[in-house]
Design an enzyme around this catalytic site. Structure first.
Site, PDB file in Angstrom:
ATOM      1  N   LYS A 140      10.184 -16.136 -25.473  1.00 30.89           N
ATOM      2  CA  LYS A 140       9.040 -16.230 -24.547  1.00 30.89           C
ATOM      3  C   LYS A 140       7.738 -16.005 -25.316  1.00 30.89           C
ATOM      4  O   LYS A 140       6.767 -16.742 -25.147  1.00 30.89           O
ATOM      5  CB  LYS A 140       9.182 -15.165 -23.462  1.00 30.89           C
ATOM      6  CG  LYS A 140       7.892 -14.856 -22.712  1.00 30.89           C
ATOM      7  CD  LYS A 140       8.060 -13.786 -21.670  1.00 30.89           C
ATOM      8  CE  LYS A 140       7.915 -12.388 -22.202  1.00 30.89           C
ATOM      9  NZ  LYS A 140       6.533 -11.909 -22.338  1.00 30.89           N
ATOM     10  N   ASN A 141       7.730 -15.011 -26.203  1.00 30.55           N
ATOM     11  CA  ASN A 141       6.478 -14.631 -26.873  1.00 30.55           C
ATOM     12  C   ASN A 141       6.098 -15.539 -28.030  1.00 30.55           C
ATOM     13  O   ASN A 141       5.058 -15.353 -28.651  1.00 30.55           O
ATOM     14  CB  ASN A 141       6.532 -13.163 -27.315  1.00 30.55           C
ATOM     15  CG  ASN A 141       6.501 -12.230 -26.118  1.00 30.55           C
ATOM     16  OD1 ASN A 141       6.240 -12.679 -24.992  1.00 30.55           O
ATOM     17  ND2 ASN A 141       6.804 -10.972 -26.333  1.00 30.55           N
ATOM     18  N   ARG A 171      -0.945 -11.570 -18.418  1.00 30.58           N
ATOM     19  CA  ARG A 171      -1.993 -11.205 -19.373  1.00 30.58           C
ATOM     20  C   ARG A 171      -2.064 -12.193 -20.527  1.00 30.58           C
ATOM     21  O   ARG A 171      -3.108 -12.410 -21.120  1.00 30.58           O
ATOM     22  CB  ARG A 171      -1.742  -9.825 -19.961  1.00 30.58           C
ATOM     23  CG  ARG A 171      -1.444  -8.724 -19.041  1.00 30.58           C
ATOM     24  CD  ARG A 171      -1.117  -7.505 -19.826  1.00 30.58           C
ATOM     25  NE  ARG A 171      -1.659  -7.591 -21.167  1.00 30.58           N
ATOM     26  CZ  ARG A 171      -2.952  -7.550 -21.474  1.00 30.58           C
ATOM     27  NH1 ARG A 171      -3.808  -7.448 -20.509  1.00 30.58           N
ATOM     28  NH2 ARG A 171      -3.366  -7.653 -22.709  1.00 30.58           N
ATOM     29  N   CYS A 191      -1.841  -3.017 -17.324  1.00 28.63           N
ATOM     30  CA  CYS A 191      -0.546  -3.231 -16.647  1.00 28.63           C
ATOM     31  C   CYS A 191       0.199  -1.905 -16.729  1.00 28.63           C
ATOM     32  O   CYS A 191      -0.319  -0.910 -17.212  1.00 28.63           O
ATOM     33  CB  CYS A 191       0.223  -4.378 -17.301  1.00 28.63           C
ATOM     34  SG  CYS A 191       0.871  -3.938 -18.909  1.00 28.63           S
ATOM     35  N   ARG A 219      -4.184  -2.171 -22.248  1.00 26.11           N
ATOM     36  CA  ARG A 219      -4.093  -3.520 -22.824  1.00 26.11           C
ATOM     37  C   ARG A 219      -5.476  -4.158 -23.058  1.00 26.11           C
ATOM     38  O   ARG A 219      -5.797  -5.222 -22.532  1.00 26.11           O
ATOM     39  CB  ARG A 219      -3.249  -4.428 -21.936  1.00 26.11           C
ATOM     40  CG  ARG A 219      -1.912  -3.880 -21.492  1.00 26.11           C
ATOM     41  CD  ARG A 219      -0.902  -3.707 -22.605  1.00 26.11           C
ATOM     42  NE  ARG A 219      -0.483  -4.939 -23.220  1.00 26.11           N
ATOM     43  CZ  ARG A 219       0.482  -5.732 -22.762  1.00 26.11           C
ATOM     44  NH1 ARG A 219       1.064  -5.438 -21.630  1.00 26.11           N
ATOM     45  NH2 ARG A 219       0.815  -6.832 -23.408  1.00 26.11           N
ATOM     46  N   ASP A 238       9.265  -3.461 -27.572  1.00 26.54           N
ATOM     47  CA  ASP A 238       9.917  -4.184 -26.473  1.00 26.54           C
ATOM     48  C   ASP A 238      11.400  -3.877 -26.378  1.00 26.54           C
ATOM     49  O   ASP A 238      12.067  -4.356 -25.462  1.00 26.54           O
ATOM     50  CB  ASP A 238       9.713  -5.696 -26.635  1.00 26.54           C
ATOM     51  CG  ASP A 238       8.271  -6.095 -26.402  1.00 26.54           C
ATOM     52  OD1 ASP A 238       7.904  -7.234 -26.719  1.00 26.54           O
ATOM     53  OD2 ASP A 238       7.502  -5.236 -25.924  1.00 26.54           O
ATOM     54  N   ARG A 290      10.326 -12.631 -15.375  1.00 24.90           N
ATOM     55  CA  ARG A 290       9.198 -13.090 -16.204  1.00 24.90           C
ATOM     56  C   ARG A 290       9.651 -13.388 -17.620  1.00 24.90           C
ATOM     57  O   ARG A 290       9.053 -14.196 -18.325  1.00 24.90           O
ATOM     58  CB  ARG A 290       8.104 -12.010 -16.242  1.00 24.90           C
ATOM     59  CG  ARG A 290       7.436 -11.773 -14.917  1.00 24.90           C
ATOM     60  CD  ARG A 290       6.231 -10.903 -15.066  1.00 24.90           C
ATOM     61  NE  ARG A 290       5.396 -11.364 -16.174  1.00 24.90           N
ATOM     62  CZ  ARG A 290       4.290 -10.745 -16.566  1.00 24.90           C
ATOM     63  NH1 ARG A 290       3.916  -9.649 -15.955  1.00 24.90           N
ATOM     64  NH2 ARG A 290       3.561 -11.213 -17.554  1.00 24.90           N
TER      65      ARG A 290
HETATM   66  C1  EPZ Z   1       2.439  -8.745 -27.442  1.00 27.48           C
HETATM   67  O1  EPZ Z   1       1.509  -8.213 -26.509  1.00 27.48           O
HETATM   68  C2  EPZ Z   1       3.679  -9.098 -26.631  1.00 27.48           C
HETATM   69  N1  EPZ Z   1       3.328 -10.108 -25.629  1.00 27.48           N
HETATM   70  C3  EPZ Z   1       4.215  -7.836 -25.954  1.00 27.48           C
HETATM   71  O2  EPZ Z   1       5.419  -8.189 -25.285  1.00 27.48           O
HETATM   72  C4  EPZ Z   1       4.551  -6.806 -27.026  1.00 27.48           C
HETATM   73  O3  EPZ Z   1       4.979  -5.619 -26.409  1.00 27.48           O
HETATM   74  C5  EPZ Z   1       3.296  -6.531 -27.874  1.00 27.48           C
HETATM   75  O4  EPZ Z   1       2.802  -7.759 -28.431  1.00 27.48           O
HETATM   76  C6  EPZ Z   1       3.593  -5.580 -29.031  1.00 27.48           C
HETATM   77  O5  EPZ Z   1       4.591  -6.112 -29.834  1.00 27.48           O
HETATM   78  C7  EPZ Z   1       3.205 -11.397 -26.022  1.00 27.48           C
HETATM   79  O6  EPZ Z   1       3.344 -11.734 -27.180  1.00 27.48           O
HETATM   80  C8  EPZ Z   1       2.877 -12.384 -24.941  1.00 27.48           C
HETATM   81  P1  EPZ Z   1      -0.823  -6.150 -28.905  1.00 27.48           P
HETATM   82  P2  EPZ Z   1      -0.019  -7.980 -26.967  1.00 27.48           P
HETATM   83  O7  EPZ Z   1      -2.154  -6.793 -28.743  1.00 27.48           O
HETATM   84  O8  EPZ Z   1      -0.424  -8.979 -27.954  1.00 27.48           O
HETATM   85  C9  EPZ Z   1      -3.846  -2.574 -28.859  1.00 27.48           C
HETATM   86  C10 EPZ Z   1       6.864  -8.341 -23.473  1.00 27.48           C
HETATM   87  O9  EPZ Z   1       7.520  -7.476 -22.889  1.00 27.48           O
HETATM   88  N2  EPZ Z   1      -4.917  -3.591 -28.760  1.00 27.48           N
HETATM   89  O10 EPZ Z   1      -0.045  -6.403 -30.147  1.00 27.48           O
HETATM   90  O11 EPZ Z   1      -0.829  -7.830 -25.711  1.00 27.48           O
HETATM   91  C11 EPZ Z   1      -3.015  -2.474 -27.583  1.00 27.48           C
HETATM   92  O12 EPZ Z   1      -3.622  -1.620 -26.640  1.00 27.48           O
HETATM   93  C12 EPZ Z   1       5.443  -8.061 -23.859  1.00 27.48           C
HETATM   94  O13 EPZ Z   1       7.314  -9.460 -23.814  1.00 27.48           O
HETATM   95  C13 EPZ Z   1      -6.248  -3.188 -28.782  1.00 27.48           C
HETATM   96  O14 EPZ Z   1      -6.549  -2.003 -28.873  1.00 27.48           O
HETATM   97  O15 EPZ Z   1       0.072  -6.570 -27.670  1.00 27.48           O
HETATM   98  C14 EPZ Z   1      -1.715  -1.916 -28.085  1.00 27.48           C
HETATM   99  O16 EPZ Z   1      -1.824  -0.501 -28.174  1.00 27.48           O
HETATM  100  C15 EPZ Z   1       4.995  -6.702 -23.366  1.00 27.48           C
HETATM  101  N3  EPZ Z   1      -7.213  -4.142 -28.687  1.00 27.48           N
HETATM  102  C16 EPZ Z   1      -1.598  -2.487 -29.507  1.00 27.48           C
HETATM  103  O17 EPZ Z   1      -2.914  -2.957 -29.848  1.00 27.48           O
HETATM  104  C17 EPZ Z   1      -6.913  -5.480 -28.587  1.00 27.48           C
HETATM  105  O18 EPZ Z   1      -7.849  -6.308 -28.526  1.00 27.48           O
HETATM  106  C18 EPZ Z   1      -0.639  -3.649 -29.639  1.00 27.48           C
HETATM  107  O19 EPZ Z   1      -0.976  -4.579 -28.641  1.00 27.48           O
HETATM  108  C19 EPZ Z   1      -5.554  -5.864 -28.563  1.00 27.48           C
HETATM  109  C20 EPZ Z   1      -4.581  -4.903 -28.656  1.00 27.48           C
END
Ligand code: EPZ
Length: 428
Positions: free
Chosen positions: A22-23, A92, A116, A121, A304, A396
């Protein structure tokens, strides 16, 4: 709303095949906005988030044709450059259209994705990176309004290796004027899969999968075909299901080298795993050993898989410490596991789990995609019936999970919305 009813206690046996990731599919679909020509994407998982992304592309004016796990997209012209709140609030990852819209059409209006269940996020790093590429960004009425002439290549250093942030910036940089270097980039396989797809379309990207990605901007991208990589989290979830029930299963169609952290942790807990070229065989003892788990960005133990691992540890021998370092509130599955008898103490981002012999089935509530998977695993091992409500969270990101687990011998079935729980419980 549908419910899933599980009667636990049966060791899982047999083979299960994973779907596409999915990702990986979500950014790949969003990236079709970047260029002309048709893109035919295969091995796309049939999950709700993919349907949502397809609806968003259609709303923007793309032509999207879905047949089973194949999605054909062409974006010759756009009707709109706006991703509305009504849609973004349901997924998102819609923010992934921001970079492509800006790069190809010079403007984008994307609703700020809210928080969420697992955390606030933020998308500040996406926005700061796009500003480095020359975009003008304003936030008003809950929307990101972005404008740019042709984006200019730049050096971007990310505070944290955000996955979708890296993907948004990599996509935007493809059409920028000059070279972009993204440092502290996310190294997830899904980032590398997106880069492979962009390269097939004429993108010039080096280093995807490492923490420094270099993108040479080009004038335009053309169409291409692409097969999405297998879903390593779905594969890990089924391995955990086998391990949870003292089972003997083979997960097929996965890429073991994408799953080393999970494989090693399951081995440490006492399961026997044999990695094939595109499969992993797992044999589990009657009871696992408790192990400590700390989540990290790839190639560390994936956040995850944290809820699934916690469910495993609830019935393991001994005590485990689970530390969540990626999201600030990803322990929402704890109260539900406690309802099933789990002994878990949470202190900040640490959860101490004292393994017990048996959990007992109970009515529980899903709260996010991976927490729901953790509850399914707990139900598979628990004594009696577990009824999981709000399973739309599961739909989802997991394709036909009850069919796939049923194929491994699990006593699991979906009860269509509106049917009384008691009735469902009685029939289980
Ligand atoms: C991706 O989300 C995945 N989703 C998530 O999978 C996964 O848990 C996550 O990466 C971590 O591996 C998709 O790929 C669609 P991040 P993403 O930005 O990109 C902080 C699932 O269950 N951050 O890597 O939204 C954030 O708060 C989902 O399939 C900032 O501070 O995650 C977090 O603490 C859930 N500022 C950390 O980085 C930003 O601008 C990692 O988040 C962006 C992120």
């Amino acid at each position: 709303m549908d419910r899933i009813v599980i009667t636990g206690g049966k060791p899982l046996r047999g083979e299960v095949r994973v779907s596409g990731a999915k990702n990986a599919a979500l950014p790949i679909l969003a990236s079709t906005i970047l260029g002309g020509g048709e893109c035919v994407i295969t091995n796309v998982p049939r999950v709700v988030d993919v349907v949502t992304m397809s609806k968003l592309l259609d709303l923007l004016g793309a032509s999207v044709r879905t047949e089973g796990s194949q999605v054909a997209v062409s974006v010759e012209r756009l009707r709109s450059t706006e991703a509305p709140y009504e849609l973004v609030k349901t997924m998102r990852a819609s923010v992934l259209v921001l970079g492509p819209l800006l790069a190809r059409w010079g403007e984008a209006t994307v609703s700020l994705p809210g928080g969420c269940a697992i955390g606030t996020r933020p998308v500040n790093l996406h926005l700061a990176g796009l500003a480095r590429l020359g975009a003008e960004l304003t936030l008003e009425h809950g929307y990101i309004r972005a404008k740019a002439g042709r984006l200019r290549g730049a050096r971007i250093c990310l505070d944290t290796p955000t996955v979708t942030g890296t993907e948004n910036l990599m996509m935007a940089a493809c059409l920028a004027d000059g070279t972009t270097v993204i440092e502290n980039a996310a190294k997830e396989p899904e980032v590398a899969d997106l880069a492979a797809f962009l390269a097939k379309r004429g993108g010039r990207i080096a280093g995807a999968g490492s923490d420094v990605i270099t993108v040479e901007g080009v004038q335009a991208l053309h169409g291409a075909d692409h097969e999405v990589i297998p879903d390593r989290i779905e594969a890990g979830t089924y391995l955990a299901a086998g391990a949870m029930t003292g089972g003997d299963i083979c997960v097929e169609g996965c890429l073991p080298w994408h799953m080393e952290a999970v494989v090693m942790k399951l081995r440490e807990a006492g399961a026997e795993l044999v990695e094939g070229k595109e499969s992993i065989r797992l044999k589990a003892p009657r009871r696992l050993r408790g192990v400590d788990v700390k989540t990290f960005a790839y190639p560390g133990f994936p956040t995850d898989m944290q809820a699934q691992m916690m469910a495993l540890m609830c019935v393991a021998q001994g005590t485990s410490m689970i530390t969540e370092t990626v999201f600030e509130s990803r322990f929402i599955h704890v109260p539900e596991l406690r309802r099933m008898g789990a002994d878990i103490k949470v202190e900040g981002n640490h959860a101490v789990v004292n393994g017990i012999e048996k959990m007992t089935g109970a009515p529980v509530m899903a709260s996010d995609l991976r927490a729901s998977a953790g509850l399914i695993l707990a139900g598979l091992a628990a004594e009696g019936d577990t009824v999981i409500s709000r399973v739309y969270h599961l739909d989802r990101g997991y394709e036909r999970i009850e069919e796939k687990l049923g194929g491994l011998g699990a006593m699991i079935r979906r009860v269509k919305g509106g049917t009384g729980v008691a009735a469902a419980g009685r029939r289980a």
